[in-house]
Each structure stands twice: as C-alpha cells, then as structure tokens.
Design an enzyme around this catalytic site. Structure first.
Site, short mmCIF file in Angstrom:
data_model
loop_
_atom_site.label_atom_id
_atom_site.label_comp_id
_atom_site.label_asym_id
_atom_site.label_seq_id
_atom_site.Cartn_x
_atom_site.Cartn_y
_atom_site.Cartn_z
N CYS A 82 0.80 -1.23 0.00
CA CYS A 82 0.00 0.00 0.00
C CYS A 82 0.83 1.28 0.00
O CYS A 82 0.30 2.36 -0.24
CB CYS A 82 -0.95 0.00 1.19
SG CYS A 82 -2.10 -1.39 1.18
N CYS A 214 -13.96 0.57 6.40
CA CYS A 214 -12.90 -0.07 5.62
C CYS A 214 -12.82 0.59 4.25
O CYS A 214 -13.85 0.86 3.63
CB CYS A 214 -13.20 -1.56 5.43
SG CYS A 214 -13.53 -2.48 6.96
N CYS A 215 -11.62 0.86 3.78
CA CYS A 215 -11.47 1.47 2.46
C CYS A 215 -11.91 0.48 1.39
O CYS A 215 -11.77 -0.73 1.54
CB CYS A 215 -10.04 1.94 2.23
SG CYS A 215 -8.83 0.60 2.10
#
Length: 395
Positions: A82, A214-215
């Site tokens: 990420c 949550c993304c």
C-alpha cells in the site's frame, strides 16, 4: 543529497470502483498527461520514471507510459504494497536530490478486482507468515473467511481501546469525517454523507470494524513530476512547493513483539515521522494539513498519535474537539482519504502528494485549508514500509 527538490507538476484521474473503471494503462496515461501538463513539460524532458503498482505483470509501468510516449528513458517498476506510490516518489525524489537526474516522473496506478485483498500466490512462503503468527498468538485464530487486512487493523483498534479505555464507537466518527471531506473532492469514489449510526450499523467485518470503516477496492492513477530547483529555474517552472524532508522506514523487531498496533506499522510511522521532523526542523505543531493512511478508521486514529498530532492516548479528545478537521488543530485527509477517496494501492501515495501540492498552492477549491504552508504525507504498506514526507510552500 544537496539538491533542493521541487514538485513541478501533479495529476490524477477520478478514482472508481472496479466495475466502473478504465484499464490501468488508460488510467496511468491520464494521470501522467495531467502531471506533465501541470508542470508545463513534455515527456522528452523527463530523464527517469518510477512506476508503482501492486497487481500487474512485470513491465506494466513501461506499457502504461508508452501510451504517453517512448523516449528510451529508464523506467523502474516499484511494488511496496500500500506504500507503493510513495515508494516510487521516494526514489524519484532521491534521484533528484542526489544529482543523478534533474527531472523525474513518479506515477502509480492500480486496476483492482472486487472484494477484499488476498494473497496471489499459494505455492511459496507468504510475506505475511510472520504477521499471521504474531496475531494468532495474541488474539487466537479466527475464521478463515475473515479478510487479512481487516483482521490486522481490527486487532490493532481493539488493542488501542483496551490500552486507553476508548469506546470503539469513536472510530465511526472518522468515517463520517472522511465522507464530509470527500463531498468536495471530484476525484473521490464515495461522497454520500453518512451518520455514526449508519457506520456502526453497517455489516460487521472484524473487531470494531464495520464495512463503512474499511477502504474500498479502487482503481485509479496519480503522478508527480519532481525536479531540481535549478532545473525549474532554467525552464521557467513553478517552484512554490518543495519537498522539505522525506523518510522511509521498514519493520524492526518491535513490529513482531506481540503488540497489534506495532504490527500494523505504528512504530515504523513514529520512526519515519521523527526523522522528517528533525530533517525539516519542524514539529507536528507546525503542520497545517495532513494526508495520512486511513485504510481503516482504526489506523487513522493510531496514525494521529504515531505522527505526534496528539499525545498518545488522547485521540478520543482530539476527535471530540474537532482537532482533525477544518477549524481544528490540523486538517487530516481533506481529500476524503483512503476511506472515501478510495485506495488504488499503487496510486494512493501519489494521490496524497497531488492533494497536498494543491493545498499548498491554494488550488484545492472548496476543500482548501486556509493559509496552508506546511503539509505532511503518510503512507504505509504492510510487510512493510512507511513513507513520511513533509512539503512546504516556498517563500
């Protein structure tokens, strides 16, 4: 590392859910073209390029850049989970600062599939084997259907609440703030407003995390052109946003000492932040705007304290006082963050860069932070890497 590094141009394309997205090469072309146009340069002026993506075949960076042009320059592909976009930016900034190049392109893109993140290879050792062992020892094994990332960050949120006596419902306020900020961002995926009750009432994922905390899996691309100050001066480019300091850290033994907060990057973040504050000769109290890694609401709360925005154990009061938004101590994630803008892994760090450059230029429109002159970017990838960057508005 004597050359002063200027961000001459930034660009991105609107982020989208997988079912609505263009292919990755089209996304990357749009972001790179926008960044070059913003800088007022052609690709022929770029001497190196760093392409960030997590899911894709080798040399996808070349394939994407060739849509803009084929100039024969070195193109290096970067994958750091990420933190991939910021890792590409780290390399580009390092090349300019060292004098190896004067004009470098960093771009990141991701064409993600629907659903939670999962390992792509089951015939070799997992990069997360050590992480799983620690979490299993601390919290006991859980259902195999629980996705990997929510399990890590949900456990970290539970550990924080246990340590400081915070009501887990406080995390939901971060999701509400993210949507409120994203409402003014034309690049964001989720702009519909939500309430705390709606966030808490969405399906439970793991620990304190519900779905709206949550993304989402997201597709998108972003890019930045970094140049030496001398190059910018010679070519008549704008020099108003400078990289004052940048640091990348990876895991130490403390990440695997049994603390779920450390497992998801708290210690890496704290170390990187300390390095950039020292190098830039500032403190967290000097920051006006921050784009931080809010892949989950729990991690935004942890990051407040790891970055020194508020003392350890005081995030609940920081949120209650509005210290994390407009009119407060420091505006965090004016873009809507990963939670609402979206999180295409390879693009995220460069999208954060773009947002902060716009903020320092005064070009962020209705989400503009008044008088912003110092900005901080925070991007982490489990496995792991943390990249923290300080930008300043040049006088």
């Amino acid at each position: 590392m004597g050359n002063r590094v200027v961000v001459a141009g930034v660009g991105m394309v609107p982020f989208a859910t997988p079912r609505r997205s263009e292919p990755y090469d089209v996304l990357a072309e749009g972001a790179v073209t926008a960044a070059l146009a913003d800088a007022g340069l052609g690709l022929d002026r770029v001497q190196q390029a760093y392409a960030g993506y997590v899911y894709g075949d080798s040399t996808s960076g070349q394939h994407a850049l060739y849509r803009v042009g084929m100039t024969g320059i070195p193109v290096l592909n970067v994958n750091n989970n990420c933190s991939t976009g910021s890792s590409a930016l780290f390399l580009a900034r390092q090349a300019v600062a060292s004098g190896a190049a004067e004009c470098v392109l960093a771009f990141g893109f991701e064409q993600m599939r629907r659903g939670a993140l999962k390992a792509q290879w089951d015939d070799r050792p997992s990069a997360f084997a050590r992480f799983d062992e620690v979490l299993d020892a601390v919290g006991g094994q859980v259902d195999a259907d629980v996705p990997m990332a929510p399990r890590y960050f949900g456990a970290a949120g539970t550990a924080y609440c246990d340590r400081y006596g915070m009501d887990p419902a406080v995390f939901a306020q971060v999701a509400v703030k993210a949507r409120r900020h994203a409402a003014h961002n034309p690049y964001a995926v989720f702009t519909e407003q939500v309430t705390v009750d709606e966030v808490l009432g969405s399906p439970r994922v793991f620990g304190p995390l519900t779905r709206l905390q949550c993304c989402p899996p997201t597709c998108g691309a972003a890019a930045a052109v970094v140049v030496s100050e001398d190059f910018a001066r010679r070519h008549g480019l704008r020099r108003d946003v400078v990289v004052a300091a940048q640091a990348m850290t990876t895991d130490t033994s403390s990440s695997f000492g049994g603390d779920p907060m450390a497992l998801v990057g708290y210690d890496m973040t704290k170390a990187a932040a300390g390095q950039v504050y020292e190098a830039a000769a500032i403190g967290p109290e000097d920051l006006d705007v921050v784009e931080l890694h809010d892949c989950f609401t729990t991690n935004e709360v942890l990051s407040y304290e790891a970055l020194g925005l508020t003392p350890e154990g005081t995030a609940e009061k920081f949120i209650a006082d509005g210290g994390n938004t407009y009119g407060g101590r420091v505006v965090t994630n004016p873009s809507g963050g990963l939670l609402s803008k979206g999180h295409p892994l390879g693009a995220t760090g460069l999208a954060q860069c773009a947002e902060l450059v716009w903020q320092l230029r005064g070009e962020a429109g209705p989400r503009q932070v008044d008088g912003a002159t110092v900005a901080l970017q925070h991007n982490i990838g489990l496995g792991g890497a943390a990249v923290v960057t300080v930008y300043v508005k040049a006088s």
